[in-house]
Design an enzyme around this catalytic site. Structure first.
Site, PDB file in Angstrom:
ATOM      1  N   ARG A  46      10.598  18.147 -43.156  1.00 41.95           N
ATOM      2  CA  ARG A  46       9.382  17.036 -43.041  1.00 41.95           C
ATOM      3  C   ARG A  46       8.232  17.146 -41.513  1.00 41.95           C
ATOM      4  O   ARG A  46       7.113  16.337 -42.236  1.00 41.95           O
ATOM      5  CB  ARG A  46      10.222  15.883 -41.875  1.00 41.95           C
ATOM      6  CG  ARG A  46      11.831  15.127 -42.413  1.00 41.95           C
ATOM      7  CD  ARG A  46      12.465  14.228 -42.049  1.00 41.95           C
ATOM      8  NE  ARG A  46      12.437  14.103 -40.351  1.00 41.95           N
ATOM      9  CZ  ARG A  46      12.267  12.574 -40.280  1.00 41.95           C
ATOM     10  NH1 ARG A  46      12.637  11.482 -40.929  1.00 41.95           N
ATOM     11  NH2 ARG A  46      12.410  11.794 -39.325  1.00 41.95           N
ATOM     12  N   ARG A  57      -5.873  12.479 -42.043  1.00 35.73           N
ATOM     13  CA  ARG A  57      -6.879  11.778 -41.007  1.00 35.73           C
ATOM     14  C   ARG A  57      -8.188  12.442 -41.346  1.00 35.73           C
ATOM     15  O   ARG A  57      -9.206  11.958 -40.772  1.00 35.73           O
ATOM     16  CB  ARG A  57      -6.056  11.901 -40.185  1.00 35.73           C
ATOM     17  CG  ARG A  57      -5.201  10.598 -39.694  1.00 35.73           C
ATOM     18  CD  ARG A  57      -6.426   9.265 -40.057  1.00 35.73           C
ATOM     19  NE  ARG A  57      -5.059   8.092 -40.125  1.00 35.73           N
ATOM     20  CZ  ARG A  57      -4.811   7.239 -41.031  1.00 35.73           C
ATOM     21  NH1 ARG A  57      -5.631   7.766 -42.555  1.00 35.73           N
ATOM     22  NH2 ARG A  57      -4.298   6.399 -40.451  1.00 35.73           N
ATOM     23  N   HIS A  60     -10.669  12.187 -43.634  1.00 39.68           N
ATOM     24  CA  HIS A  60     -11.186  10.688 -43.279  1.00 39.68           C
ATOM     25  C   HIS A  60     -12.081  11.212 -41.951  1.00 39.68           C
ATOM     26  O   HIS A  60     -12.983  10.453 -41.655  1.00 39.68           O
ATOM     27  CB  HIS A  60     -10.298   9.567 -42.827  1.00 39.68           C
ATOM     28  CG  HIS A  60      -9.186   9.339 -43.563  1.00 39.68           C
ATOM     29  ND1 HIS A  60      -7.714   9.339 -42.992  1.00 39.68           N
ATOM     30  CD2 HIS A  60      -9.484   8.981 -44.950  1.00 39.68           C
ATOM     31  CE1 HIS A  60      -6.934   8.572 -44.939  1.00 39.68           C
ATOM     32  NE2 HIS A  60      -8.570   8.825 -45.537  1.00 39.68           N
ATOM     33  N   SER A  88      11.360  24.810 -35.535  1.00 41.76           N
ATOM     34  CA  SER A  88      11.901  26.631 -34.426  1.00 41.76           C
ATOM     35  C   SER A  88      11.098  28.042 -33.830  1.00 41.76           C
ATOM     36  O   SER A  88      11.740  28.231 -33.307  1.00 41.76           O
ATOM     37  CB  SER A  88      12.845  26.962 -35.719  1.00 41.76           C
ATOM     38  OG  SER A  88      12.101  27.282 -36.983  1.00 41.76           O
ATOM     39  N   SER A 148      14.866  14.422 -36.046  1.00 45.87           N
ATOM     40  CA  SER A 148      13.454  13.802 -35.804  1.00 45.87           C
ATOM     41  C   SER A 148      12.563  13.155 -34.138  1.00 45.87           C
ATOM     42  O   SER A 148      11.432  13.556 -34.908  1.00 45.87           O
ATOM     43  CB  SER A 148      14.947  12.814 -36.221  1.00 45.87           C
ATOM     44  OG  SER A 148      15.207  12.915 -37.201  1.00 45.87           O
ATOM     45  N   GLU A 151       9.478  16.460 -34.987  1.00 50.42           N
ATOM     46  CA  GLU A 151       8.547  15.346 -35.680  1.00 50.42           C
ATOM     47  C   GLU A 151       7.547  14.845 -35.845  1.00 50.42           C
ATOM     48  O   GLU A 151       6.562  14.333 -36.131  1.00 50.42           O
ATOM     49  CB  GLU A 151       9.464  15.349 -37.666  1.00 50.42           C
ATOM     50  CG  GLU A 151      10.623  16.471 -37.745  1.00 50.42           C
ATOM     51  CD  GLU A 151      11.814  16.398 -38.459  1.00 50.42           C
ATOM     52  OE1 GLU A 151      12.672  17.551 -38.651  1.00 50.42           O
ATOM     53  OE2 GLU A 151      12.568  14.913 -38.386  1.00 50.42           O
ATOM     54  N   ASP A 159      -1.868  12.336 -34.431  1.00 49.83           N
ATOM     55  CA  ASP A 159      -3.052  11.776 -34.218  1.00 49.83           C
ATOM     56  C   ASP A 159      -3.775  11.951 -32.585  1.00 49.83           C
ATOM     57  O   ASP A 159      -5.012  11.199 -32.933  1.00 49.83           O
ATOM     58  CB  ASP A 159      -2.267  10.510 -34.144  1.00 49.83           C
ATOM     59  CG  ASP A 159      -1.801   9.792 -36.149  1.00 49.83           C
ATOM     60  OD1 ASP A 159      -2.231  10.349 -36.718  1.00 49.83           O
ATOM     61  OD2 ASP A 159      -0.547   8.701 -36.317  1.00 49.83           O
TER      62      ASP A 159
END
Length: 184
Positions: A46, A57, A60, A88, A148, A151, A159
């Site tokens: 992930r 991005r 972009h 990790s 999760s 990630e 971003d």
């Protein structure tokens, strides 16, 4: 708890986690991106998907950025930057890439839960995202499974790097549409 309640808790976890990222180190990443000839990004699983979103991005905003392992990825050179996202910091394939990048003389950035890991120690810049590791379901840092929180925090951080880059270059988001895919 219902789905919206879980959403609220995930957002609260993200806010708590990203608030602990070292501001000075984060700015070093942006400055290194500004100086780099080419940008290479890697991650496994992930984290690799987050790397692809980040590279998209960067394209972009007009940067020369690549996902490591794609067939169109050029060679890494000393004036380049290699950014690796690894919870990790011990993923063997990513550690091997970091060792190779080090031998070439590129700037290496580790974004990890464990800055003292193999990848962290090879890096010039270390960004610690203090989330729970995949196998650490008892840390109390997250209600979410596995990695999760790391990630998600990784994507949010990527971003934020884009926004900081845009701010330093005086770019607005409407200028990005000219580089967006138009073959669909």
């Amino acid at each position: 708890m219902n789905t919206v309640g879980y959403t609220d808790e995930i957002l609260a976890e993200l806010k708590r986690t990203t608030a602990l990222i070292n501001v000075e180190e984060a700015e070093k990443v942006v400055d290194s991106i500004l100086r780099a000839k080419k940008i290479f990004v890697a991650g496994g699983g992930r984290s690799g998907f987050m790397a692809k979103a980040f590279v998209m991005r960067m394209m972009h905003v007009g940067l020369d950025a690549y996902v490591v392992g794609e067939t169109v990825t050029p060679n890494l050179e000393p004036d380049d930057i290699f950014i690796v996202g690894s919870g990790s910091g011990e993923t063997q394939s990513l550690a091997a890439m970091a060792k190779k990048a080090k031998s070439i003389g590129a700037t290496i950035v580790a974004i990890t839960i464990n800055p003292e890991s193999t990848i962290g120690k090879l890096s010039d810049i270390r960004i610690e995202i203090p989330a729970q590791a995949k196998g650490d379901g008892t840390s109390g840092k997250s209600i979410q499974p596995m990695g999760s929180l790391f990630e998600q925090s990784l994507l949010v951080f990527y971003d934020a790097l884009i926004l900081s880059f845009m701010d330093k270059k005086g770019l607005k988001s409407d200028a990005m549409y000219g580089r967006h895919a138009n073959l669909e």
